[in-house]
Structures are given as C-alpha cells and as structure tokens.
Design an enzyme around this catalytic site. Structure first.
Site, PDB file in Angstrom:
ATOM      1  CG  HIS A   1      -2.188  -1.029   0.877  1.00  0.00           C
ATOM      2  ND1 HIS A   1      -2.076  -2.273   0.521  1.00  0.00           N
ATOM      3  CD2 HIS A   1      -3.389  -0.480   0.631  1.00  0.00           C
ATOM      4  CE1 HIS A   1      -3.285  -2.660   0.211  1.00  0.00           C
ATOM      5  NE2 HIS A   1      -4.243  -1.468   0.206  1.00  0.00           N
TER       6      HIS A   1
ATOM      7  CG  ASP B   1      -7.259   7.286   9.676  1.00  0.00           C
ATOM      8  OD1 ASP B   1      -7.310   7.314  10.801  1.00  0.00           O
ATOM      9  OD2 ASP B   1      -7.270   8.343   8.881  1.00  0.00           O
TER      10      ASP B   1
ATOM     11  CD  GLU C   1      -8.225  10.556  11.969  1.00  0.00           C
ATOM     12  OE1 GLU C   1      -8.576  10.705  11.031  1.00  0.00           O
ATOM     13  OE2 GLU C   1      -7.362   9.402  12.317  1.00  0.00           O
TER      14      GLU C   1
HETATM   15  P1  FAD Z   1       4.309  -1.808   1.758  1.00  0.00           P
HETATM   16  O1  FAD Z   1       3.582  -0.724   0.963  1.00  0.00           O
HETATM   17  O2  FAD Z   1       4.399  -3.044   1.438  1.00  0.00           O
HETATM   18  O3  FAD Z   1       5.796  -1.199   2.067  1.00  0.00           O
HETATM   19  C1  FAD Z   1       6.146   0.086   2.668  1.00  0.00           C
HETATM   20  C2  FAD Z   1       7.536   0.397   3.177  1.00  0.00           C
HETATM   21  O4  FAD Z   1       7.962  -0.359   4.002  1.00  0.00           O
HETATM   22  C3  FAD Z   1       8.636  -0.099   1.888  1.00  0.00           C
HETATM   23  O5  FAD Z   1       9.813   0.643   1.859  1.00  0.00           O
HETATM   24  C4  FAD Z   1       8.916  -1.617   2.149  1.00  0.00           C
HETATM   25  O6  FAD Z   1      10.085  -2.107   1.835  1.00  0.00           O
HETATM   26  C5  FAD Z   1       8.784  -1.425   3.901  1.00  0.00           C
HETATM   27  N1  FAD Z   1       8.427  -2.648   4.575  1.00  0.00           N
HETATM   28  C6  FAD Z   1       7.464  -3.547   4.335  1.00  0.00           C
HETATM   29  N2  FAD Z   1       7.329  -4.504   5.142  1.00  0.00           N
HETATM   30  C7  FAD Z   1       8.475  -4.397   5.805  1.00  0.00           C
HETATM   31  C8  FAD Z   1       9.056  -5.042   6.973  1.00  0.00           C
HETATM   32  N3  FAD Z   1       8.422  -6.249   7.502  1.00  0.00           N
HETATM   33  N4  FAD Z   1      10.000  -4.699   7.603  1.00  0.00           N
HETATM   34  C9  FAD Z   1      10.844  -3.697   7.015  1.00  0.00           C
HETATM   35  N5  FAD Z   1      10.247  -2.744   6.109  1.00  0.00           N
HETATM   36  C10 FAD Z   1       9.037  -3.203   5.473  1.00  0.00           C
HETATM   37  N6  FAD Z   1      -0.730   5.642   7.382  1.00  0.00           N
HETATM   38  C11 FAD Z   1      -0.982   6.103   8.686  1.00  0.00           C
HETATM   39  O7  FAD Z   1       0.255   6.479   9.473  1.00  0.00           O
HETATM   40  N7  FAD Z   1      -1.908   6.312   8.949  1.00  0.00           N
HETATM   41  C12 FAD Z   1      -3.092   6.138   8.222  1.00  0.00           C
HETATM   42  O8  FAD Z   1      -4.303   6.215   8.724  1.00  0.00           O
HETATM   43  C13 FAD Z   1      -2.786   5.515   7.001  1.00  0.00           C
HETATM   44  N8  FAD Z   1      -3.968   5.318   6.478  1.00  0.00           N
HETATM   45  C14 FAD Z   1      -3.604   4.935   5.097  1.00  0.00           C
HETATM   46  C15 FAD Z   1      -4.736   4.107   4.235  1.00  0.00           C
HETATM   47  C16 FAD Z   1      -4.549   3.655   2.853  1.00  0.00           C
HETATM   48  C17 FAD Z   1      -5.923   3.298   2.057  1.00  0.00           C
HETATM   49  C18 FAD Z   1      -3.363   3.572   2.445  1.00  0.00           C
HETATM   50  C19 FAD Z   1      -3.248   2.805   1.064  1.00  0.00           C
HETATM   51  C20 FAD Z   1      -2.485   3.924   3.322  1.00  0.00           C
HETATM   52  C21 FAD Z   1      -2.359   4.337   4.625  1.00  0.00           C
HETATM   53  N9  FAD Z   1      -1.392   4.943   5.368  1.00  0.00           N
HETATM   54  C22 FAD Z   1      -1.650   5.360   6.644  1.00  0.00           C
HETATM   55  C23 FAD Z   1       0.107   4.556   4.735  1.00  0.00           C
HETATM   56  C24 FAD Z   1       0.536   3.355   5.070  1.00  0.00           C
HETATM   57  O9  FAD Z   1       0.773   3.129   6.464  1.00  0.00           O
HETATM   58  C25 FAD Z   1       1.850   3.193   4.479  1.00  0.00           C
HETATM   59  O10 FAD Z   1       1.637   3.221   3.001  1.00  0.00           O
HETATM   60  C26 FAD Z   1       2.344   1.521   4.704  1.00  0.00           C
HETATM   61  O11 FAD Z   1       3.788   1.630   4.217  1.00  0.00           O
HETATM   62  C27 FAD Z   1       1.765   0.691   4.160  1.00  0.00           C
HETATM   63  O12 FAD Z   1       1.781  -0.797   4.581  1.00  0.00           O
HETATM   64  P2  FAD Z   1       2.132  -1.867   3.643  1.00  0.00           P
HETATM   65  O13 FAD Z   1       2.002  -2.894   4.615  1.00  0.00           O
HETATM   66  O14 FAD Z   1       1.157  -1.940   2.406  1.00  0.00           O
HETATM   67  O15 FAD Z   1       3.603  -1.578   3.303  1.00  0.00           O
END
Ligand code: FAD
Length: 518
Positions: A96, A157, A268
């Site tokens: 994400h 969120d 919020e």
């Molecule tokens: P990925 O997109 O898979 O990875 C993100 C980053 O983290 C990359 O650099 C990846 O290499 C690294 N990474 C992934 N897994 C690991 C691991 N196990 N160890 C070390 N590094 C790792 N953020 C907020 O703070 N608050 C919110 O309310 C919020 N709401 C969101 C709502 C939506 C619909 C979306 C799409 C995003 C939101 N986000 C929010 C942002 C979100 O927290 C970040 O985009 C987060 O990185 C997404 O998590 P993911 O598991 O999909 O990570």
C-alpha cells in the site's frame, strides 16, 4: 544486405550487453539457496504494483519466504556477493505504498505475506502485549486480541496494512494525540539486517537498531516479528462529528481537546470543500441530533471543517459517558445545529475505511492513481497554511478526503528515525486524492500533481518548517534537506546495519554500490 543484417544484430547484442552491465542480473545461485520457501522468477508483475498506481519497477525475482531464516539466508547471500552485484531487496508488506517504496527494480522483492512465523500470541496481565509476525495485517491483530478483551492502543485509519509497513513509517491516527503513533507502542522487534543477521532488539537490547528501524523507511532491517502493547478493548464507540466554517475556531478546539487527558479517545478532522447537499454527502450512519434543524443548514458551497471525535465505552457505562461527552462538547464552538452522533461497535469504528474500500472496489475506483500528499505542519504555521491552501489553492473542489488534526510531540520518541517538525504540537494534513484515469481535467493526475506541487512550494517559500510524512524524494539533496540535522545519524545507521544499501531501494535514499555520503 547481409552486411546490414549482421550490423543490426551486432548493435542489438551491444545494446543488450550494455543494459546488462548497468542493471543487476539474477544469479543462478539464488535458485540453489537452502530455503523452505521458494523464489518465483516468472510471476513477478504483482510485485511491481502498489496502491499509488503510478510507479512500476519490475523485479527479477520474488521470494516467498516461509521463515525469517529464509529472508536472512537470501539477504546474507546477496551481502556476500558484495557491491559488484548491484542486487537489492525490498520487503513488500501489503503493497500500500504510494510511490514504489516496496519495489525493487530488477532486484528481489520479498512477499512478506507468505511468511509463516510462530502463531500470533496474546499475553494478558498487567502489561499486556501481543507477539506478531512483521507481515501480519493490523485487522487480524484486532480480531485476535479482541478474543482476550484487548487491543493495540494506536492505529492507522485503515487496518489492511502490515505491521512492518506501518512501523517503517510511524502509523498515525486519531489515537496518536494520547498514545503516540504505532512506533511508540512497540516493545520489541526481530529484524533481519542488511548483512543477513537475525537480531532481536528493544529499548534494552540492541537499542540503536530498535530505534533505527522504527520509522526507518525499511532502510536498516526487515521486521520479521514485533511485540505490540495492548490495552483493555472497549465494546462500543460514540462517534461524533461537528462542523465549523472558520478554520481558526476549528483548530483552536482541536488543540484544546488534545491538550486534555480526559476528553475523547480519538480526535481527527477533515475539510469539506464545495459541497451543497451536505447531509446527503455524509455517511448514512450519521444522524443529526436535531435533523430538522440540520436540514436547514446550508453550506452554500463554503469550505467547512469537520471535527471528528470518538469516545470508547462499555454498555454499562452508557449514562456516565453520555454525560461526560455532553460536558466536553459544551466547550466547543462548532455550528450548533451540526452535531452528528452515532454509536457503533469498536471493531466497526476501527475498520471504517474498509467499508469505503469495498464500495470503491465495486465501482472500479480503488485501483486508480493515488497522488497522495501527507504533511506534518508545526502548530505556529497551521493558520497561514490553512489560509493559503483552502483560501487560494483548493478553493473549488477536492479529489478525495483531506484530513487535518494535531498531535502532541511529547508522545513520540526522539530516538526513532522518523523526521518531525520542531514544535511541541504539529498537525498531520493528508491530501488523499484519487485521480480519474486518463482525465485531463481537474480530477486528472496532472492537475492534482500540480496542486500538490503548489502546496509544497508554498511550504518552501514561506519557510513553514513542514516535513513530509511517507516522504518521497528523488535526489540526495532533497533527502538531506528532509532529514536536516538528523541526516548524519541516518547515514551512520545505514552504514552500520546495511552498509551495501541492499534494503528498501524503492525509497531511493541510497543507491547500492554508491558510497554513503555525509
Ligand atoms: P508496503 O507498501 O508493502 O511497504 C512500505 C515500506 O515499508 C516499503 O519501503 C517496504 O520495503 C517497507 N516494509 C514493508 N514491510 C516491511 C517489513 N516487514 N520490514 C521492514 N520494512 C518493511 N498511514 C498512517 O500512518 N496512518 C493512516 O491512517 C494511514 N492510512 C492509510 C490508508 C490507506 C488506504 C493506505 C493505502 C495507506 C495508509 N497509510 C496510513 C500509509 C501506510 O501506513 C503506508 O503506506 C504503509 O507503508 C503501508 O503498509 P504496507 O504493509 O502496505 O507496506
């Protein structure tokens, strides 16, 4: 004729060799690594996509690990190949990210979701916690901990994100004013460093690695396990929204609320731009306290500011909670006819964005480009920011929710890697835009990107001391300026835990085989 054909073939070979020289090639040795999971060298397209839907870098292989040891074996192998290999590794949580942060151009993407660590384990007692895999989704943690009447304290969120993904950033939501972000609520981590070592770390043990990884943008290690603090979970949530026409009054009320310990459990706010049929645009779960009065309220296309609050409770506490809520609300200066209240189960409240996701998916609107911009703005400059952005830049329309709420810096640990504005209170302002595919109008990608650029330029020119959350930059100079005085410590941590810059290449902070420069 023959000569010409040979010349073309020769040129093509030269081009191929040239490309091969500057991009990593996947060594066949990966195929022989002793791991329980497996590599996929063909089905890799999924790993070149993310929620942002704007960046796509194809990896050469996807690792589907079964254990932390599979990850360690792979990273160690690449580490031992030295800088000459150019091979990088990106952990992909739930994908994400917004700008390719979990991608690895011609490198190895680790599909964290196939990791099968020990089962999630909840520990009850005076200081309850849960041990989870770094690849666990927060929604699953919620379901599991609720079986014990417990839940994590701080959320995002949206809960369909992985622990590793949010802890690499911060994890901010309406509970952060009281509990700090998710990175303030972690007790211990298991991490695979850029040298392929598996290390346990906490405040007491390997503490520098622990704090490096929290908010560390995936630069120092891959989180394979985490210990998360829990608290007793409420059963119900009183969910409240009130409206303001004046930004200054809205912000003043928000700041008053976050400074008190015993007000609400979640605070919020969001901006409503140019909506006339206001009530119809609201979620159906919300009713005005006085619907006749509220239906007379006309926004006339004005920009409105909505304060969103929640109070947790158990059914037996209903009467007292009602009273406390009324007292807290009586201190606010919102438009009196716009008090909207609803009561929902705790789990429904926390998983609220998922309901919108289902709706958007059904209309094909989830997988569109998302040019999001998230900013952290010092309290002293939020008014000038609000005036300029909502008065001059985003006057007619918005292309998605715009969240805006303050948090207390005292709840953040300054030993982590996250970069924050300098003041004690700062606002998260999140422009969560969706672009209409192939539109060239005001809902198109180009238009939204140019608005984002104007907002960033405003911050720069007026020297507002703003920091990007989920930061994204292309040049070394921009990253240095983002980190400011923290840059040196960040580079030092990188040279300690991932000296070859193997990890998280999609963040584009360090380039493998390029010297780490201060
Ligand atoms: P990925 O997109 O898979 O990875 C993100 C980053 O983290 C990359 O650099 C990846 O290499 C690294 N990474 C992934 N897994 C690991 C691991 N196990 N160890 C070390 N590094 C790792 N953020 C907020 O703070 N608050 C919110 O309310 C919020 N709401 C969101 C709502 C939506 C619909 C979306 C799409 C995003 C939101 N986000 C929010 C942002 C979100 O927290 C970040 O985009 C987060 O990185 C997404 O998590 P993911 O598991 O999909 O990570």
């Amino acid at each position: 004729m023959h000569f010409l054909r040979n010349l073309i073939i020769l040129s093509l070979i030269c081009i191929a060799i040239k490309i091969n020289l500057c991009v990593p090639t996947i060594p066949s040795s990966l195929k022989t690594l002793p791991i329980d999971g497996h590599f996929d060298f063909n089905q890799v397209h999924h790993a070149a996509k993310d929620f942002g839907n704007r960046y796509s870098f194809l990896p050469s292989a996807v690792l589907h690990p079964k254990s932390a040891s599979d990850i360690a074996t792979t990273v160690k192998h690449i580490w031992e190949m030295g800088p000459g290999s150019h091979l990088t590794v990106a952990a992909r949580g739930h994908g994400h990210s917004l700008q390719g942060q979990a991608q690895a151009h011609r490198g190895v993407v680790i599909n964290m979701e196939s990791l099968q660590g020990p089962k999630m384990k909840v520990h009850t007692g005076n200081f309850p916690y849960v041990d989870v895999s770094g690849s666990e989704l927060w929604i699953n943690i919620l379901h599991e901990t609720l079986k014990h009447g417990l839940a994590p304290k701080s959320w995002t969120d949206y809960l369909h994100l992985t622990v590793g993904g949010t802890l690499s950033n911060a994890g901010i939501s309406g509970q952060a004013f009281r509990h700090g972000p998710q990175i303030s609520n972690v007790r211990q981590l298991e991490v695979v460093t850029g040298k392929g070592e598996v290390v346990n770390c906490s405040e007491k043990q390997n503490s520098d690695l622990f704090y490096s990884v929290l908010g560390g943008l995936g630069q120092f290690g891959i989180i394979t396990r985490a210990r998360i603090s829990l608290e007793p979970a409420p059963k119900m949530v009183k969910w409240i929204r009130v409206l303001y026409t004046d930004f200054a009054t809205f912000a003043k009320d928000q700041e008053m609320l976050i400074s008190g310990e015993s007000t609400f459990d979640y605070i919020e706010g969001f901006v409503i731009i140019n909506r006339t049929g206001l009530l119809n645009n609201w979620r159906s779960s919300f009713n005005s306290n006085d619907s006749a009065q509220a239906s007379h309220f006309k926004s006339d296309g004005r920009t409105l500011f909505c304060l969103e609050l929640a109070k947790y409770f158990n059914p037996e506490e209903m009467a007292i909670v009602n009273q406390e809520t009324m007292t807290s609300l009586s201190q606010l200066n919102h438009i009196p006819s716009t008090l909207f209240q609803s009561q929902v189960p705790y789990i429904e409240f926390l998983d609220r964005v998922h309901i919108s996701e289902i709706k958007l998916r059904s209309k094909g609107l989830w997988e569109v480009p998302h040019p999001w911009l998230n900013l952290l703005i010092p309290r002293s400059n939020i008014h000038i920011f609000g005036q300029q952005v909502f008065g001059n830049i985003l006057t007619n329309t918005s292309n998605g929710p715009i969240l805006i709420y303050p948090v207390n810096k005292s709840k953040w640990d300054n030993r982590t890697s996250v970069v924050l504005p300098e003041e004690d209170v700062f606002y998260l302002v999140a422009f969560l835009s969706s672009a209409a595919p192939s539109s060239t109008g005001s809902d198109g990608l180009e238009h939204i990107l140019s608005q984002n650029k104007r907002i960033l330029e405003l911050c720069e020119i007026d020297g507002l001391g703003v920091k990007q959350y989920l930061p994204h930059y292309s040049t070394n100079g921009e990253w240095r300026s983002h980190f400011g005085p923290q840059w040196e410590a960040f580079v030092h941590r990188k040279s300690t835990y991932d000296p070859l810059a193997i990890l998280a290449p999609g963040q584009r902070i360090f380039q493998k085989a390029a010297p780490l420069s201060l």
